[in-house]
Structures are given as structure tokens and as C-alpha cells.
Motif scaffolding. Structure first.
Motif, PDB file in Angstrom:
ATOM      1  N   THR A 114      40.842  71.582  -8.815  1.00  9.64           N
ATOM      2  CA  THR A 114      41.048  73.026  -8.885  1.00  9.64           C
ATOM      3  C   THR A 114      40.519  73.726  -7.639  1.00  9.64           C
ATOM      4  OG1 THR A 114      40.821  72.894 -11.294  1.00  9.64           O
ATOM      5  CG2 THR A 114      40.631  75.064 -10.303  1.00  9.64           C
ATOM      6  N   ASP A 115      39.318  73.360  -7.217  1.00  6.99           N
ATOM      7  CA  ASP A 115      38.702  73.994  -6.042  1.00  6.99           C
ATOM      8  C   ASP A 115      37.931  72.904  -5.298  1.00  6.99           C
ATOM      9  OD1 ASP A 115      37.572  75.558  -4.139  1.00  6.99           O
ATOM     10  OD2 ASP A 115      36.420  76.831  -5.527  1.00  6.99           O
ATOM     11  N   PRO A 116      38.535  72.198  -4.334  1.00  4.65           N
ATOM     12  CA  PRO A 116      37.901  71.046  -3.676  1.00  4.65           C
ATOM     13  C   PRO A 116      36.572  71.386  -3.026  1.00  4.65           C
ATOM     14  CG  PRO A 116      40.242  71.129  -3.156  1.00  4.65           C
ATOM     15  CD  PRO A 116      39.933  72.401  -3.847  1.00  4.65           C
ATOM     16  N   GLY A 117      36.349  72.597  -2.603  1.00  2.00           N
ATOM     17  CA  GLY A 117      35.103  72.927  -1.920  1.00  2.00           C
ATOM     18  C   GLY A 117      34.016  73.477  -2.831  1.00  2.00           C
ATOM     19  N   SER A 118      34.249  73.471  -4.132  1.00  2.00           N
ATOM     20  CA  SER A 118      33.274  74.077  -5.055  1.00  2.00           C
ATOM     21  C   SER A 118      32.086  73.128  -5.294  1.00  2.00           C
ATOM     22  CB  SER A 118      33.939  74.400  -6.399  1.00  2.00           C
ATOM     23  OG  SER A 118      34.426  73.205  -7.000  1.00  2.00           O
ATOM     24  N   THR A 119      31.014  73.712  -5.793  1.00  2.00           N
ATOM     25  CA  THR A 119      29.803  72.954  -6.152  1.00  2.00           C
ATOM     26  C   THR A 119      29.755  72.773  -7.671  1.00  2.00           C
ATOM     27  OG1 THR A 119      28.575  73.818  -4.263  1.00  2.00           O
ATOM     28  CG2 THR A 119      27.283  72.932  -6.087  1.00  2.00           C
ATOM     29  N   VAL A 120      29.475  71.558  -8.095  1.00  2.00           N
ATOM     30  CA  VAL A 120      29.396  71.239  -9.527  1.00  2.00           C
ATOM     31  C   VAL A 120      27.929  70.950  -9.865  1.00  2.00           C
ATOM     32  CG1 VAL A 120      30.177  69.744 -11.387  1.00  2.00           C
ATOM     33  CG2 VAL A 120      31.722  70.295  -9.489  1.00  2.00           C
ATOM     34  N   ARG A 121      27.407  71.670 -10.854  1.00  2.00           N
ATOM     35  CA  ARG A 121      26.025  71.472 -11.304  1.00  2.00           C
ATOM     36  C   ARG A 121      26.046  70.797 -12.674  1.00  2.00           C
ATOM     37  NH1 ARG A 121      26.199  76.320  -8.670  1.00  2.00           N
ATOM     38  NH2 ARG A 121      24.602  76.648  -7.029  1.00  2.00           N
ATOM     39  N   ILE A 122      25.341  69.676 -12.754  1.00  2.00           N
ATOM     40  CA  ILE A 122      25.274  68.897 -13.997  1.00  2.00           C
ATOM     41  C   ILE A 122      23.809  68.868 -14.446  1.00  2.00           C
ATOM     42  CG2 ILE A 122      25.732  66.675 -15.091  1.00  2.00           C
ATOM     43  CD1 ILE A 122      27.749  66.142 -12.838  1.00  2.00           C
ATOM     44  N   SER A 123      23.551  69.359 -15.640  1.00  3.13           N
ATOM     45  CA  SER A 123      22.175  69.377 -16.172  1.00  3.13           C
ATOM     46  C   SER A 123      22.173  68.827 -17.590  1.00  3.13           C
ATOM     47  CB  SER A 123      21.603  70.801 -16.163  1.00  3.13           C
ATOM     48  OG  SER A 123      22.347  71.649 -17.010  1.00  3.13           O
ATOM     49  N   VAL A 124      21.136  68.058 -17.866  1.00  2.00           N
ATOM     50  CA  VAL A 124      20.934  67.491 -19.213  1.00  2.00           C
ATOM     51  C   VAL A 124      19.469  67.757 -19.578  1.00  2.00           C
ATOM     52  CG1 VAL A 124      21.118  65.484 -20.699  1.00  2.00           C
ATOM     53  CG2 VAL A 124      22.603  65.675 -18.684  1.00  2.00           C
ATOM     54  N   HIS A 125      19.246  68.579 -20.623  1.00  2.25           N
ATOM     55  CA  HIS A 125      17.886  68.936 -21.043  1.00  2.25           C
ATOM     56  C   HIS A 125      17.770  68.820 -22.559  1.00  2.25           C
ATOM     57  CE1 HIS A 125      16.766  70.284 -17.061  1.00  2.25           C
ATOM     58  NE2 HIS A 125      17.863  71.026 -17.003  1.00  2.25           N
ATOM     59  N   SER A 126      16.556  68.548 -23.008  1.00  2.00           N
ATOM     60  CA  SER A 126      16.294  68.417 -24.445  1.00  2.00           C
ATOM     61  C   SER A 126      16.536  69.750 -25.147  1.00  2.00           C
ATOM     62  CB  SER A 126      14.852  67.959 -24.692  1.00  2.00           C
ATOM     63  OG  SER A 126      14.616  66.702 -24.109  1.00  2.00           O
ATOM     64  N   ALA A 127      17.106  69.666 -26.337  1.00  2.00           N
ATOM     65  CA  ALA A 127      17.345  70.854 -27.152  1.00  2.00           C
ATOM     66  C   ALA A 127      16.151  71.095 -28.074  1.00  2.00           C
ATOM     67  CB  ALA A 127      18.634  70.693 -27.960  1.00  2.00           C
ATOM     68  N   GLU A 128      16.155  72.237 -28.735  1.00  2.00           N
ATOM     69  CA  GLU A 128      15.059  72.556 -29.653  1.00  2.00           C
ATOM     70  C   GLU A 128      15.030  71.601 -30.832  1.00  2.00           C
ATOM     71  OE1 GLU A 128      15.431  76.573 -30.843  1.00  2.00           O
ATOM     72  OE2 GLU A 128      15.021  77.417 -28.849  1.00  2.00           O
ATOM     73  N   GLU A 129      16.182  71.165 -31.289  1.00  2.23           N
ATOM     74  CA  GLU A 129      16.237  70.234 -32.410  1.00  2.23           C
ATOM     75  C   GLU A 129      15.905  68.827 -31.921  1.00  2.23           C
ATOM     76  OE1 GLU A 129      19.367  68.802 -35.916  1.00  2.23           O
ATOM     77  OE2 GLU A 129      19.963  70.259 -34.380  1.00  2.23           O
ATOM     78  N   ALA A 130      15.034  68.142 -32.629  1.00  2.25           N
ATOM     79  CA  ALA A 130      14.617  66.802 -32.223  1.00  2.25           C
ATOM     80  C   ALA A 130      15.808  65.853 -32.259  1.00  2.25           C
ATOM     81  CB  ALA A 130      13.503  66.290 -33.147  1.00  2.25           C
ATOM     82  N   GLY A 131      15.883  64.964 -31.243  1.00  2.00           N
ATOM     83  CA  GLY A 131      16.960  63.984 -31.188  1.00  2.00           C
ATOM     84  C   GLY A 131      18.246  64.520 -30.601  1.00  2.00           C
ATOM     85  N   HIS A 132      18.209  65.701 -29.992  1.00  2.00           N
ATOM     86  CA  HIS A 132      19.414  66.314 -29.424  1.00  2.00           C
ATOM     87  C   HIS A 132      19.112  66.793 -28.004  1.00  2.00           C
ATOM     88  CE1 HIS A 132      21.948  66.621 -33.115  1.00  2.00           C
ATOM     89  NE2 HIS A 132      20.750  66.482 -33.691  1.00  2.00           N
TER      90      HIS A 132
END
Length: 501
Positions: A427-445
Motif C-alpha cells: 500500500t505504501d512502500p515507504g511507510s514505517t510499520v510498528r509491531i508491539s506485543v505487551h501483556s494485557a491486564e487479564e492473566a495469560g493474555h
């Protein structure tokens, strides 16, 4: 052994204990009887003294009431009382109008209010002054004689003829109480008390006797059976402890400290265990030898299984590399740009699967699962290397907690990131992609968030979603069993994933 020794000494201990208890009980009964006799005699003696004084005073005030009294009569009454009682015993005669007719001639005042001098009570205790007051009314009730007896006189009169050790005497009238002599009872030691009425008043004389201190002879006579029984128990305990309890404790500790694969010899250093305990220890030793043999066999089997698993993973990894190489060769020979892009797209997905497999194999020994941070970082590096034409300078930023997921979650997560990164690059070859994975408030998620300006609503973005990516993203979200949330204004995709622990 313990039971035999205890039963052997039981009859002797019972006989001695019964004899001691009978002797103590007889002494207690005798002491109680002496106390009752002493209290009764003291009450009668004090009552007789009071009645004698009342008779003399009644004669005197009746004489004054009929007008025949003279000053010498008061002197005679005072001399009579002082001859029978102590020097502190005093009296006074009053008329109803409050005038004092006569009394003790030492300037003493009784301190009784005029309105209380003619009270109907024949006697009254004055504890705060340590006095017993006796009222004697004339026949016509116009005169009253008040006699006051102090503690010294009362203690002298109530002193029993029999010698009672640790005696304490007190007078009680309703809630009033006055100690008149003897040794005060000590708290924490048992006492016996007997009460007797004091005629002709409503006062009660109570005599208390404190138990004598426990002497060595009395304690020995009482506790000798217990000492004998304790000696028997000690001997029995020594024998039982030496032959049975200590070996059992040693055996229990050895069993508690046992680790599979070791050979137990719990009673190796014990010389005097019972034969049954020794046999039990030998049985545990034989069982531990069998367990050690089985543990060694299981360890060999586990090592063979581990080597087989490694071989399977190695072959799967090689097969994925072969597939990736074949796709790469075909893409080089392709002439049409559409075919090259198709081969590159397929290769990116094979690489994603290969990344998941490598990370899963890396964490297999510790059985934690697939590390999300390492998975996403390696996947982004692979996507940069195989980026579509014109997107070679695409920027992929990773921000992830140290989380672990199962392989069933890692595969759709890897494909989802691959699809969304490819969608952003197309879609936009020059764009920046940010990928984040963080713990949720619910345990195990945890929350997987992929954001880029390329995801904002646009005709080109809508066309790619309609053509291919929309169906794939929907299928991957179903595999993850969570909705894929799309924010076209911020340009982000978010989904909830299950993590280990």
C-alpha cells in the motif's frame, strides 16, 4: 516393654496413691470440723459478751428514762465496760432530741449523725473506722445507748480456744465487711471458710483457714506414686526409643530425603534396631535399587527420544530450506513481474513458518514455548530481506515483552504479521510499520498491535483488502480465536493472543 513395665508397677502406684489421698482427705475433714467448731464457739462467745453489755446498759438507760439516774451511774457503766473490754471500748447515751445524757469520759465523740442514732438495727459495722456499734434502746424508746467495740477487743473475744494455724476472722453485714484479726489469706492458695450467726444481731462471723504450705514430706507422700510411674515410663521410653523409635525416625528421614535413582541404606549405622525395623529397611533398600534401575532405563529411553526429536526437527528445517530454495530458483527464472511477486509472497510465508519452527525448536529443551520477542525480531529481518520491489527501505520497529506462546499460537501470529507487513509494503512502500506485543491486564493474555500510516483508509488499501488480504486476515483471527480490531483512522490492527504463564 513399655506396657509391661507400666502394668507391673501399676498396682503399687495405685495403692500408694489411694493411701495418700485418704490421708489427705481425712486431714481436710478434720480441719473443716475444727474450723466449724471454732467459728461457732467464737460467735457464741462474742454474742454472750455483747448481750451482757447490752443488759447492763439497758438497765442504766431505763433508770435514766424514769428519772432516777445519777452521774455515778454513768461512771459505773463505763467502769463495767472497761473491765470487760479493752480501753478503746466506748459508749454514749442520747435522748431523741439529740442531747447526750452520759458516756465515756475521755472526750471521745462517736461521729454518728443524730438522725441515725435511733435506727432499728441492733448492730452496725463501721468498716472504715474498724468499729462494731451496738444500739440499746430504753423500754419507752426515748433513750438509746451506743456502744463501740474496736478490732482489738473483737479479735480477743473471737480468738478460738483451739489453736488454728493461718486463721483469719471477719464480720459481714450485708455488703459491709470488716476484718477483725488473724492472718490474711494469700491469693492463689486454697482456703476453707465457715460462717456462724452472731446473736442477737444480723451480723455473720466468718472464719477462714488458709491451707498450710506444701512441705517436702507432704509432696513426696502425694507424688511418690507418680514418681514411680514416671520412672517406669522413663525406662520403657528408653527401651522403646532405642529399639523402635530412633530406627523409625532414621528410616523416615531417609525416605523423605530419597531421590529417584539413589540406593537407600537407612539403617547402615544403626546397631540396635528391632528385627522388624531392620527387615523394613532392607525392603526399602531393595525397592530403591529397583527404582534406580528403572530410572536408568527411562533416562536412556528419554535420551533416545530426544535424539529422535532433534532429528525430526532437523529434517523439517532442511525441508523448509529446500522449499525456500526451490521457490527462490523459480522466482529467478520467472520473467513476468506478477510471477516474481507471487513467488516472493510464497517465500515470505514459508520463511515465516521456518522462523516459527526454529524458535520452537530453540525453546524445546526448556519447554517454555516460542519466544515472542525473538520470533517477531527474526520474522521482521526476514521480511526486510524479501520485501517487494520498491519497499526495500521499509522500516519495521519491534517493541515486545519477554513472552512465550505455544506453537499453535505462534504460527497464525507469524502469518498475521507477514500478511499485515506485506499489506503495508504494497500500500505504501515507504511507510514505517510498528509491531508491539505487551501483556494485557487479564492473566495469560497479551495484545498484538501493528500500526502504520499505510493502514489508514484509502482506495488502494480497500482494494487490497477486497482482493485477498481481508479473507486471509479473517481466517487467521479465527485461528487465534479473537477478533481482529481495525482502526482506519489511526491505521492500526490489534488482536488479543494467549500467552504461557
Amino acid at each position: 516393654m513399655f506396657v509391661l513395665l507400666t502394668l507391673a508397677l501399676l498396682p503399687l502406684g495405685v495403692v500408694a496413691l489411694v493411701a495418700s489421698l485418704q490421708s489427705i482427705r481425712a486431714a481436710d475433714v478434720e480441719k473443716k470440723a475444727l474450723l466449724r467448731i471454732a467459728a461457732t464457739q467464737s460467735a457464741r462467745k462474742l454474742g454472750a459478751e455483747l448481750m451482757s453489755d447490752q443488759t447492763a446498759l439497758k438497765l442504766a438507760i431505763n433508770t435514766f428514762a424514769v428519772g432516777r439516774g445519777d452521774p455515778d451511774m454513768c461512771h459505773r457503766a463505763d467502769s463495767f465496760l472497761r473491765s470487760r473490754a479493752s480501753s478503746d471500748t466506748r459508749f454514749a447515751v442520747y435522748m431523741r432530741d439529740g442531747r447526750r445524757i452520759c458516756g465515756s469520759y475521755d472526750g471521745w465523740r462517736d461521729g454518728i449523725p443524730p438522725e441515725r442514732r435511733f435506727d432499728p438495727a441492733a448492730a452496725e459495722l463501721i468498716p472504715h473506722r474498724g468499729l462494731l456499734m451496738i444500739r440499746t434502746l430504753s423500754n419507752d424508746k426515748r433513750l438509746v445507748a451506743l456502744t463501740f467495740y474496736d478490732r482489738a477487743y473483737l479479735d480477743q473475744v473471737t480468738d478460738p480456744a483451739s489453736s488454728l494455724q493461718n486463721r483469719h476472722t471477719l464480720l459481714q453485714q450485708g455488703k459491709k465487711r470488716m476484718d477483725i484479726g488473724g492472718v490474711l489469706a494469700v491469693q492463689g492458695r486454697s482456703v476453707d471458710s465457715v460462717s456462724a450467726p452472731l446473736p442477737p444481731t444480723d451480723i455473720t462471723l466468718t472464719m477462714v483457714v488458709r491451707d498450710p504450705p506444701v512441705t517436702l514430706a507432704r509432696a513426696l507422700s502425694l507424688f511418690l506414686p507418680l514418681v514411680m510411674w514416671f520412672a517406669a515410663a522413663a525406662i520403657g521410653w528408653f527401651v522403646v526409643n532405642r529399639l523402635l523409635i530412633r530406627p523409625l525416625v532414621t528410616l523416615r528421614r531417609a525416605v523423605a530425603a530419597y531421590r529417584p535413582g539413589e540406593v537407600m541404606e537407612p539403617l547402615k549405622r544403626m546397631r540396635t534396631p528391632a528385627l522388624e525395623i531392620a527387615d523394613l529397611g532392607n525392603t526399602f533398600r531393595e525397592i530403591s535399587e529397583d527404582v534406580a534401575t528403572h530410572e536408568a532405563e527411562m533416562a536412556d529411553s528419554l535420551e533416545r527420544q530426544r535424539r529422535l526429536t532433534r532429528e525430526v526437527h532437523h529434517r523439517v528445517k532442511n525441508n523448509l530450506q529446500i522449499i525456500a530454495s526451490l521457490i527462490n530458483l523459480h522466482s529467478r527464472s520467472a520473467e513476468a513481474p506478477e510471477a516474481v511477486d507471487a513467488y516472493a509472497s510464497i517465500q515470505r510465508r514459508v520463511d515465516a513458518l521456518s522462523v516459527v519452527h526454529r524458535n520452537h525448536y530453540a525453546e524445546l529443551e526448556e519447554n517454555k514455548g516460542v519466544g515472542v520477542r525473538a520470533l517477531v525480531s527474526e520474522l521482521c529481518a526476514s521480511l526486510r530481506a524479501t520485501a517487494p520491489s520498491g519497499a526495500g527501505n521499509a522500516s519495521l520497529l519491534v517493541d515486545s515483552d519477554q513472552l512465550y506462546v505455544t506453537q499453535d499460537v505462534a504460527v497464525p501470529v507469524a502469518f498475521l504479521i507477514t500478511e499485515l507487513v506485506e499489506l503495508a509494503m504494497l500500500t505504501d512502500p515507504g511507510s514505517t510499520v510498528r509491531i508491539s506485543v505487551h501483556s494485557a491486564e487479564e492473566a495469560g493474555h497479551a495484545t498484538l498491535l501493528i500500526a502504520s500510516a499505510a493502514y489508514r483508509a484509502s482506495p488502494r488499501m480497500h482494494a487490497y483488502l477486497e482482493a485477498r488480504f481481508g479473507r486471509i486476515l479473517t481466517g487467521l483471527s479465527r485461528q487465534l480465536r479473537a477478533p481482529l480490531l481495525y482502526d482506519e483512522n489511526d491505521g492500526s490492527y490489534a488482536i488479543d493472543i494467549m500467552v504461557n504463564g
